[in-house]
Design a protein around this motif. Structure first.
Motif, PDB file in Angstrom:
ATOM      1  N   ALA A   1       0.832  -1.204   0.000  1.00 47.84           N
ATOM      2  CA  ALA A   1       0.000   0.000   0.000  1.00 47.84           C
ATOM      3  C   ALA A   1       0.868   1.255   0.000  1.00 47.84           C
ATOM      4  CB  ALA A   1      -0.921  -0.007   1.217  1.00 47.84           C
TER       5      ALA A   1
ATOM      6  N   THR B   1       2.665   1.610  -3.431  1.00 49.91           N
ATOM      7  CA  THR B   1       1.715   1.944  -4.486  1.00 49.91           C
ATOM      8  C   THR B   1       1.378   3.423  -4.456  1.00 49.91           C
ATOM      9  OG1 THR B   1       0.766  -0.293  -4.495  1.00 49.91           O
ATOM     10  CG2 THR B   1      -0.603   1.478  -5.389  1.00 49.91           C
TER      11      THR B   1
ATOM     12  N   LEU C   1      -6.343   1.594   2.914  1.00 51.45           N
ATOM     13  CA  LEU C   1      -5.641   1.338   1.662  1.00 51.45           C
ATOM     14  C   LEU C   1      -4.968  -0.036   1.700  1.00 51.45           C
ATOM     15  CD1 LEU C   1      -4.665   2.373  -1.110  1.00 51.45           C
ATOM     16  CD2 LEU C   1      -2.690   3.363   0.071  1.00 51.45           C
ATOM     17  N   ALA C   2      -4.358  -0.364   2.828  1.00 54.48           N
ATOM     18  CA  ALA C   2      -3.724  -1.684   2.961  1.00 54.48           C
ATOM     19  C   ALA C   2      -4.739  -2.810   2.813  1.00 54.48           C
ATOM     20  CB  ALA C   2      -3.020  -1.785   4.312  1.00 54.48           C
TER      21      ALA C   2
ATOM     22  N   PRO D   1     -11.806  -2.025   2.559  1.00 58.29           N
ATOM     23  CA  PRO D   1     -11.003  -1.363   1.521  1.00 58.29           C
ATOM     24  C   PRO D   1     -11.633  -0.035   1.089  1.00 58.29           C
ATOM     25  CG  PRO D   1     -11.394  -3.683   0.993  1.00 58.29           C
ATOM     26  CD  PRO D   1     -12.312  -3.325   2.104  1.00 58.29           C
TER      27      PRO D   1
ATOM     28  N   ARG E   1      -7.970  -5.446  -6.255  1.00 59.53           N
ATOM     29  CA  ARG E   1      -6.852  -4.763  -6.911  1.00 59.53           C
ATOM     30  C   ARG E   1      -7.258  -4.157  -8.246  1.00 59.53           C
ATOM     31  NH1 ARG E   1      -1.893  -8.206  -7.497  1.00 59.53           N
ATOM     32  NH2 ARG E   1      -3.079 -10.128  -7.182  1.00 59.53           N
TER      33      ARG E   1
END
Length: 561
Positions: free
Chosen positions: A199, A202, A232-233, A293, A312
């Motif tokens: 995360a 990215t 985010l992770a 998420p 993803r």
């Protein structure tokens, strides 16, 4: 070694040059660029940057002290050719290419060489190596170095074609497969499939945002909250690294999705959770808080239980979507910094709504055009290289980060580029690599390129004033058997062996060495210094060995100016 020899080749222009969007060779490049939109935009960039610079100066100077911007000189043809060659394909032009370019009377020859180099296969390799370093420099395990060749191969193929930056980013974010054969798995492998680390990287690489600073507490200087980092992770907990075996022998790793239930709890704590939990800082042994998420920049979210592929894929859509301004801004800022020498934001991976760009209007102009051209990487580079900001004579790096980038700054070459420059200047045939490193080894098999990577490698995302020469670099240049053989005038087939045998005129030899090493002819003072030194030494071969050694150890050789 005559120390004054080294000094005669290391001078770089100093002083801040103020940009003015006037006419000249840069205008010719913009006018003749393949893309009319790129040509028009290059002129707009110069004009906007000049205006922002004047406003910045006016805001810091007493009333009445501000003068109109001056016209800074554009580079000569030799410097321009070396600059675009090193920036685009990572190598120096040959003496023959230099002579041909300088003598070419065409008014659009700068545009032509940019287009030719963008179409060169070495372009993809050079920038593949750059982004390999961006991805792997902050690796969490030395074993991930085995992914390096695959990353370069993947990026070289993409960048040499017409792939867009959004397509490349999506490939890295959604990657699966064997890391030896699928270079886009490099980002996940570099972080060993750990959700928080993936995360963080990215966001840093593709958005220019260092949200990892909020992993343990709310960000101290930005708006990001700890919960946002762990949301985010939560897009990445269902990724795993699995060994690839041939019989009983582990030969590689592969990135896989795992959507099944976690393994049996051990010591009261589940292993292999398929959801992400924000740790409890008061009780580290507790499972923590289950995280949904959520994309921190837009608030877009998925349900807990969503599969890995869907998570993803959705995140890649949101990151690369044209509604997200930070994806395009991050790439434009990074490429501008690499080509011009200083980003609108410094460091290039620390942007965000709570940071201030040095020239925000110029950055917005470039970013919107980049988005409108569907994240076309070559179009962006062609546009930047058509500007006067890129083509002006380089100046020393500014101290005030709030001042827009007025002109090109010298850039230290990356390790790969230095090795390639040495190989070209000294006609070195790079030894072939040995067999692929086996699992369990900490490093790939050694060869001279790896030695240079260890000595000269640096984080491409770091500010360039943090990159400095080191003792290991000096020792490698002095002690490398490969370089010693290549410089030795008595080595059969070496550059000096051939030059001295073919040329009795010391001026011709000196000129050839400067062209090979610095992609330019020596200045009168440099020629006089070299000739005086050669004539003071009884052994002609030994004297020119010293000249050659001085050139490849000069600042000018190890920097793109």
């Amino acid at each position: 070694m005559n120390k004054s020899l080294l000094g005669c080749t290391t001078g770089l222009l100093c002083g801040v040059l103020i940009l003015h969007a006037g006419s000249g060779r840069a205008g010719d490049l913009a006018e003749n660029s393949n893309s009319p939109a790129a040509a028009d935009l290059a002129r707009q960039v110069d004009s906007t940057l000049a205006a922002e610079l004047l406003v910045n100066v006016a805001a810091t100077e007493p009333v009445g002290n501000v003068s109109p911007p001056n016209v800074a000189a554009l580079t000569d043809d030799e410097t321009f050719l070396r600059r675009v060659s090193q920036d685009l394909v990572g190598e120096l032009p040959s003496p023959e290419e230099i002579t041909s370019f300088v003598l070419d009377p065409s008014s659009d020859k700068r545009a032509q060489i940019v287009d030719r180099l963008l179409a060169d296969a070495r372009f993809g390799r050079n920038w593949g190596q750059y982004f390999r370093d961006v991805i792997l420099y902050r690796r969490t395990d030395e074993r991930v170095l085995r992914t390096g060749p695959a990353i370069v191969k993947f990026l070289a193929e993409q960048l040499s074609g017409e792939a867009r930056w959004d397509q490349i980013a999506r490939a890295f974010i959604t990657a699966r497969g064997d890391v030896r054969d699928n270079g886009h798995t490099g980002l996940i492998m570099a972080q060993m499939a750990q959700a928080p680390e993936i995360a963080a990287e990215t966001a840093r690489i593709f958005l220019g945002v260092q949200i990892q600073c909020a992993q343990c507490h709310d960000h101290k200087t930005d708006r990001w909250k700890r919960q946002q980092f762990h949301e985010l992770a939560a897009f990445f907990p269902r990724i795993a690294i699995r060994a690839v075996k041939e019989g009983d022998k582990r030969v590689s790793f592969e990135v896989v999705s795992r959507d099944g239930a976690p393994r049996r709890p051990k010591d009261g704590k589940a292993r292999g959770n398929v959801e992400h939990y924000m740790p409890d800082l008061d009780d580290p042994s507790a499972q923590g808080t289950l995280m949904q998420p959520v994309f921190f920049l837009s608030g877009e979210q998925l349900a807990v239980g969503t599969t890995d592929v869907d998570r993803r894929t959705a995140l890649a859509d949101w990151i690369t979507g044209k509604k997200n301004p930070w994806f395009g801004r991050a790439f434009v800022n990074r490429i501008w910094a690499e080509l011009v020498g200083h980003g609108f934001y410094e460091p290039v991976d620390d942007m965000g709504p709570d940071r201030t760009a040095a020239a925000p209007r110029t950055l917005d102009l470039l970013t919107q055009a980049f988005v409108d051209h569907n994240y076309d990487v070559k179009w962006l580079m062609r546009t930047i290289m058509a500007t006067q900001a890129y083509q002006q004579v380089s100046h020393s790096r500014r101290d005030d980060a709030s001042t827009p980038s007025a002109a090109s700054c010298p850039q230290p070459l990356r390790a790969d580029q230095i090795f390639d420059a040495l190989a070209a200047a000294l006609a070195i045939d790079e030894p072939k690599q040995g067999p692929r490193a086996q699992a369990g080894k900490q490093r790939p098999p050694r060869n001279p390129r790896f030695e240079f990577d260890r000595a000269f490698g640096y984080d491409p995302s770091a500010e360039r004033d943090e990159v400095s020469a080191s003792i290991p670099q000096a020792l490698l240049m002095m002690n490398s058997p490969l370089l010693q053989r290549a410089i030795n005038a008595k080595s059969a087939g070496a550059v000096l062996d051939k030059l001295l045998a073919q040329n009795s005129d010391d001026e011709n030899v000196t000129t050839e060495l400067y062209l090979r090493c610095l992609a330019r002819e020596p200045k009168p003072a440099e020629m006089a210094e070299c000739l005086s030194y050669v004539r003071s030494i009884d052994d002609r071969g030994e004297a020119f060995e010293d000249v050659l050694w001085a050139l490849i150890n000069s600042t000018e050789f190890t920097h793109r100016k």
